[in-house]
Design an enzyme around this catalytic site. Structure first.
Site, PDB file in Angstrom:
ATOM      1  N   LYS A 149       0.807  -1.218   0.000  1.00  0.00           N
ATOM      2  CA  LYS A 149       0.000   0.000   0.000  1.00  0.00           C
ATOM      3  C   LYS A 149       0.844   1.273   0.000  1.00  0.00           C
ATOM      4  O   LYS A 149       0.456   2.284  -0.582  1.00  0.00           O
ATOM      5  CB  LYS A 149      -0.957  -0.020   1.193  1.00  0.00           C
ATOM      6  CG  LYS A 149      -2.111  -1.004   1.018  1.00  0.00           C
ATOM      7  CD  LYS A 149      -3.109  -0.878   2.135  1.00  0.00           C
ATOM      8  CE  LYS A 149      -4.357  -1.714   1.850  1.00  0.00           C
ATOM      9  NZ  LYS A 149      -4.089  -3.112   1.622  1.00  0.00           N
ATOM     10  N   ARG A 181      -7.402  -7.596  -9.215  1.00  0.00           N
ATOM     11  CA  ARG A 181      -8.132  -8.842  -9.437  1.00  0.00           C
ATOM     12  C   ARG A 181      -9.577  -8.493  -9.766  1.00  0.00           C
ATOM     13  O   ARG A 181      -9.972  -7.334  -9.678  1.00  0.00           O
ATOM     14  CB  ARG A 181      -8.103  -9.699  -8.170  1.00  0.00           C
ATOM     15  CG  ARG A 181      -8.587  -8.918  -6.953  1.00  0.00           C
ATOM     16  CD  ARG A 181      -8.764  -9.765  -5.723  1.00  0.00           C
ATOM     17  NE  ARG A 181      -8.938  -8.961  -4.529  1.00  0.00           N
ATOM     18  CZ  ARG A 181     -10.054  -8.344  -4.168  1.00  0.00           C
ATOM     19  NH1 ARG A 181     -11.129  -8.421  -4.952  1.00  0.00           N
ATOM     20  NH2 ARG A 181     -10.123  -7.639  -3.056  1.00  0.00           N
ATOM     21  N   GLU A 221      -2.187   7.418   8.131  1.00  0.00           N
ATOM     22  CA  GLU A 221      -2.650   8.506   7.294  1.00  0.00           C
ATOM     23  C   GLU A 221      -3.812   9.241   7.953  1.00  0.00           C
ATOM     24  O   GLU A 221      -4.417   8.749   8.911  1.00  0.00           O
ATOM     25  CB  GLU A 221      -3.053   8.002   5.908  1.00  0.00           C
ATOM     26  CG  GLU A 221      -4.247   7.097   5.902  1.00  0.00           C
ATOM     27  CD  GLU A 221      -4.550   6.539   4.508  1.00  0.00           C
ATOM     28  OE1 GLU A 221      -3.645   6.543   3.641  1.00  0.00           O
ATOM     29  OE2 GLU A 221      -5.687   6.089   4.304  1.00  0.00           O
TER      30      GLU A 221
END
Length: 490
Positions: A117, A293, A201
């Site tokens: 990430k 995906r 974050e």
């Protein structure tokens, strides 16, 4: 171009059946695999060939060396991973390539990039995608983490760097909570993903969770298939998905499409993928992640676009070009997907296992049901609790909501507990009917929905008991006559 002729499906359940159906329509042979508890699976019977995978029922679907060996034995030229299990394993994708087997999905390097990430945030920021303020490097030291959190300003969110699905994720409202929640997040990340790295974050309160479906071929062509609203979720796990978002500002919608398509082009991505964003109450856009995906919720996009996403995956993996330009794609109407889970919402969503004794599926116009369950099917305790997906479509949002209510009322599964009554309660909610929801929607209304769902469940049980009693009375007294017109049963 290498036309794919035979596909091994490295998955189970409804997604395995979905891929088999796509293969059949393309004239491609399908091969299924099954663990010891999946021997009665519908996908096992529907595939052209099937092979057992021995060992622990979960680990068996993760043993990619054995899966590749089976693919070679069956003379498959490609493997489709579905979602979950090995679908986001760069190692598996690379192992397929190393063994001369086509991995139906993106390149291993892109799976690895978006599986990290922090690296993915840095990569998309570099190509102009807006991201949330936060760390771009892994954080493992709680003292350093608290210092960073204070610099960003609370509330902040801690996220597992190598995972998803809400695991290893904690919201921290105040500095005094940081150390405890940091430890909790990292411990859970280790448990589920094998790594305790997290990133920190800024936390956006009550945003909408909007994602954009893209398809990209090997020749640099990229199109989007519109957006999906995935805001109705519990503990960061999606419950209901909608295409398109019913309340998204049209300017914001077009901006999201441009950001997603431009980023995918610049990165050189191939195959299908989903770029996920948060949109706040003033329409600021923030990148969350990209899923490399097919998504659980892909059917709602297929319905509003008319495009078979699984078939396109297979064709692109075989070297085919996109068959259409963006302006040739027509999106219309609204589709809603309800994840049908074998779980008890009134008991902290505990999974419910057992045998389905009675099964009546909804039907009629605008109804699609993706599932592999049937009357007599035993739900195994080894896997995720999702047993199907009910998808409804209408040209208007109001029509889709009405159709959803009708379809859920028709849906009957006996022998196990499901979350169908919860979905019934949601579609009767005025805010849902007005399309007013964000990521806090379900948590705020859950107690109300629990009560309403329980009432619906009790009403249904009373109907069944009354009808059963009447039938037993007729049988035991050898009375073979219809009830009179004045006999109100329900």
């Amino acid at each position: 171009m290498h036309k794919i002729k035979k596909v091994l499906i490295a998955n189970r359940g409804e997604i395995a059946l979905r891929i088999i159906r796509a293969c059949k329509e393309l004239g491609v042979k399908s091969v299924s695999i099954f663990s010891e508890v999946d021997i009665a699976g519908v996908w096992v019977r529907k595939a052209d060939e099937c092979y057992p995978i021995v060992g622990n029922p979960v680990e068996a679907y993760l043993n990619y060396d054995r899966i590749i060996d089976i693919a070679k034995k069956a003379k498959c030229d490609a493997i489709h991973p579905g979602y979950g299990f090995l679908s986001e394993s760069a190692e598996f994708a690379q192992a397929c390539a190393d063994n001369g087997i086509v991995f139906i999905g993106p390149k291993a390097e892109h799976i690895a990039l978006f599986g990290d990430k922090m690296a993915s945030k840095a990569a998309v920021k570099e190509v102009g995608v807006p991201i949330l303020e936060g760390t771009l490097e892994p954080v493992t030291d709680p003292v350093e983490g608290e210092k960073i959190a204070k610099e960003i300003g609370f509330p902040i969110i801690i996220k597992a760097a190598f995972g998803g699905g809400g695991r290893g994720m904690r919201i921290v409202e105040e500095a005094k909570e940081f150390q405890e929640l940091f430890a909790s997040a990292t411990n859970e990340a280790v448990k589920y993903f094998g790594k305790g790295d997290v990133f920190i974050e800024k936390y956006v309160r009550n945003p909408r969770h909007i994602e954009v479906q893209i398809i990209a071929d090997k020749f640099g062509h990229v199109v989007h298939l519109g957006d999906r609203d995935c805001s109705i979720q519990r503990r960061h796990q999606k419950v209901i998905e909608i295409a398109p978002s019913p309340l998204l500002n049209e300017d914001t919608r077009q901006k999201l499409y441009k950001i997603a398509v431009d980023a995918v082009k610049k990165i050189g991505y191939e195959s299908v993928g989903t770029v996920e964003f948060l949109v706040d109450d003033t329409d600021n856009i923030y990148f969350i992640e990209m899923n490399t995906r097919v998504q659980v919720e892909h059917p709602v996009t297929e319905i509003i676009s008319g495009i078979d996403i699984i078939q396109r995956m297979i064709e692109i993996a075989g070297g085919d070009r996109l068959k259409y330009k963006q302006e040739e794609i027509s999106l219309r109407g609204f589709a809603i997907e309800f994840r049908i889970n074998a779980e008890n919402p009134n008991n902290n969503f505990m999974p419910a296992v057992g045998t389905i004794t009675n099964y009546m599926a909804p039907g009629g116009p605008g109804i699609r049901l993706d599932t592999s369950i049937y009357s007599g099917y035993k739900i195994p305790a080894n896997y995720d609790s999702m047993i199907g997906k009910l998808i409804v479509f209408s040209l208007t949002w109001e029509g889709a909501v009405r159709r959803a209510k009708r379809a859920l009322d028709e849906f009957y599964i006996d022998g196990i507990i499901t979350n169908i009554p919860l979905h019934q309660a949601i579609v009767m909610d005025k805010d849902f009917q007005a399309g007013k929801f964000d990521t806090s929607y379900l948590e705020k209304k859950l107690d109300k929905f629990h009560m309403e769902a329980q009432n619906l469940l009790e009403d249904e049980q009373q109907k069944v008991e009354k009808l059963t009693s009447m039938v037993e009375h007729i049988k035991s007294n050898n009375i073979y006559k219809m009830p009179g017109e004045d006999d109100v049963l329900f």
